[in-house]
Design a protein around this motif. Structure first.
Motif, PDB file in Angstrom:
ATOM      1  N   GLU A  18      -7.191  31.045  15.482  1.00 44.71           N
ATOM      2  CA  GLU A  18      -5.793  30.623  15.330  1.00 44.71           C
ATOM      3  C   GLU A  18      -4.901  31.341  16.343  1.00 44.71           C
ATOM      4  N   TYR A  19      -5.141  32.630  16.565  1.00 40.48           N
ATOM      5  CA  TYR A  19      -4.345  33.402  17.517  1.00 40.48           C
ATOM      6  C   TYR A  19      -4.521  32.855  18.934  1.00 40.48           C
ATOM      7  N   ILE A  20      -5.763  32.562  19.309  1.00 39.86           N
ATOM      8  CA  ILE A  20      -6.049  32.030  20.642  1.00 39.86           C
ATOM      9  C   ILE A  20      -5.377  30.672  20.829  1.00 39.86           C
ATOM     10  N   GLU A  21      -5.526  29.786  19.846  1.00 45.59           N
ATOM     11  CA  GLU A  21      -4.926  28.457  19.948  1.00 45.59           C
ATOM     12  C   GLU A  21      -3.402  28.541  20.015  1.00 45.59           C
ATOM     13  N   LYS A  22      -2.815  29.467  19.259  1.00 46.25           N
ATOM     14  CA  LYS A  22      -1.356  29.630  19.267  1.00 46.25           C
ATOM     15  C   LYS A  22      -0.885  30.114  20.632  1.00 46.25           C
ATOM     16  N   LYS A  23      -1.544  31.131  21.170  1.00 49.48           N
ATOM     17  CA  LYS A  23      -1.128  31.711  22.449  1.00 49.48           C
ATOM     18  C   LYS A  23      -1.322  30.731  23.598  1.00 49.48           C
ATOM     19  N   ILE A  24      -2.495  30.103  23.685  1.00 50.74           N
ATOM     20  CA  ILE A  24      -2.755  29.159  24.771  1.00 50.74           C
ATOM     21  C   ILE A  24      -1.912  27.904  24.586  1.00 50.74           C
ATOM     22  N   GLY A  25      -1.634  27.528  23.362  1.00 47.43           N
ATOM     23  CA  GLY A  25      -0.785  26.371  23.090  1.00 47.43           C
ATOM     24  C   GLY A  25       0.614  26.519  23.643  1.00 47.43           C
ATOM     25  N   LYS A  26       1.073  27.769  23.818  1.00 45.86           N
ATOM     26  CA  LYS A  26       2.405  27.997  24.377  1.00 45.86           C
ATOM     27  C   LYS A  26       2.493  27.574  25.838  1.00 45.86           C
ATOM     28  N   LEU A  27       1.347  27.411  26.492  1.00 40.82           N
ATOM     29  CA  LEU A  27       1.350  26.968  27.893  1.00 40.82           C
ATOM     30  C   LEU A  27       1.823  25.524  28.023  1.00 40.82           C
ATOM     31  N   GLU A  28       1.768  24.768  26.926  1.00 40.88           N
ATOM     32  CA  GLU A  28       2.185  23.366  26.955  1.00 40.88           C
ATOM     33  C   GLU A  28       3.661  23.215  27.298  1.00 40.88           C
ATOM     34  N   ARG A  29       4.437  24.273  27.119  1.00 38.85           N
ATOM     35  CA  ARG A  29       5.875  24.188  27.415  1.00 38.85           C
ATOM     36  C   ARG A  29       6.141  24.010  28.903  1.00 38.85           C
ATOM     37  N   TYR A  30       5.144  24.285  29.735  1.00 39.33           N
ATOM     38  CA  TYR A  30       5.309  24.124  31.180  1.00 39.33           C
ATOM     39  C   TYR A  30       5.119  22.679  31.632  1.00 39.33           C
ATOM     40  N   PHE A  31       4.693  21.810  30.746  1.00 40.31           N
ATOM     41  CA  PHE A  31       4.432  20.421  31.093  1.00 40.31           C
ATOM     42  C   PHE A  31       5.355  19.512  30.304  1.00 40.31           C
ATOM     43  N   ASN A  32       5.838  18.451  30.953  1.00 34.02           N
ATOM     44  CA  ASN A  32       6.649  17.476  30.233  1.00 34.02           C
ATOM     45  C   ASN A  32       5.794  16.710  29.236  1.00 34.02           C
ATOM     46  N   ASP A  33       4.585  16.321  29.661  1.00 34.53           N
ATOM     47  CA  ASP A  33       3.634  15.653  28.777  1.00 34.53           C
ATOM     48  C   ASP A  33       2.493  16.618  28.502  1.00 34.53           C
ATOM     49  N   THR A  34       2.094  16.716  27.236  1.00 42.02           N
ATOM     50  CA  THR A  34       0.995  17.605  26.895  1.00 42.02           C
ATOM     51  C   THR A  34      -0.281  17.114  27.554  1.00 42.02           C
ATOM     52  N   PRO A  35      -0.938  17.975  28.350  1.00 39.78           N
ATOM     53  CA  PRO A  35      -2.175  17.532  29.000  1.00 39.78           C
ATOM     54  C   PRO A  35      -3.269  17.283  27.970  1.00 39.78           C
TER      55      PRO A  35
END
Length: 181
Positions: A18-35
């Motif tokens: 859960e911690y890994i998914e939460k932290k890496i999931g924050k990278l989605e803010r750099y993209f307009n569309d979620t890759p």
């Protein structure tokens, strides 16, 4: 993003996942569309060293970072910071090309926040240029040459295939070979 998290000499607990998914999931803010891509995370423990490797393959872009630490959660934080820096650098490069060529960029990135702007404005400056003849040799001879020069990598022409190759010293002390296709 779909997460593929596997552990070597470590059990991937639900809390760690859960911690890994939460932290890496924050990278989605750099993209307009979620890759829509797979996120490959390899966790390993050797002696007291905890290591994480993250690979995020995307169209024409590969995000990859690895980090070691005594604490796995700290290693996760460090690797996410590395991935953020890679995204910012790539984003700056794409946006600069977009402004220069006035073409649509391959990746559509979200706007950079004001406090992140100073980190993305750094220039990629070549400070030294070397030219030399590539000698045909095998990989063992190239490793010897690299070690004699005290470098971490060595470019050479493979005598067997007549193609340009690179040998390099890995962090674990072993050697790697890069062959052009």
């Amino acid at each position: 993003m779909k997460y593929n998290i596997r552990g070597e000499n470590i059990t991937v607990t639900p809390a760690l996942r859960e911690y890994i998914e939460k932290k890496i999931g924050k990278l989605e803010r750099y993209f307009n569309d979620t890759p829509t891509t797979d996120v490959n995370v390899n966790l390993s423990v050797y002696n007291s060293e905890q290591r994480i490797e993250v690979t995020i393959p995307m169209t024409e872009l590969l995000l990859r970072a690895e980090e070691s630490h005594l604490d796995m959660y700290a290693a996760v934080d460090l690797v996410v910071n590395k991935l953020e820096r890679q995204i910012r650098k790539h984003k700056t490069k794409v946006n600069r090309k977009f402004r220069q060529q006035e073409e649509a960029p391959k990746y559509v990135f979200a706007e950079v926040e004001k406090d992140e702007q100073h980190e993305t404005d750094e220039e990629f400056e070549v400070v030294r240029n070397k030219r030399f003849d590539l000698k045909p040799m095998d990989s063992e001879e190239a490793i010897l040459q690299m070690n004699m020069l005290g470098h971490n990598f060595f470019v050479f022409v493979n005598a067997d295939t007549n193609s340009t190759n690179v040998v390099y010293r890995r962090k674990d002390g072993k050697y790697g070979l890069i062959e052009a296709e």
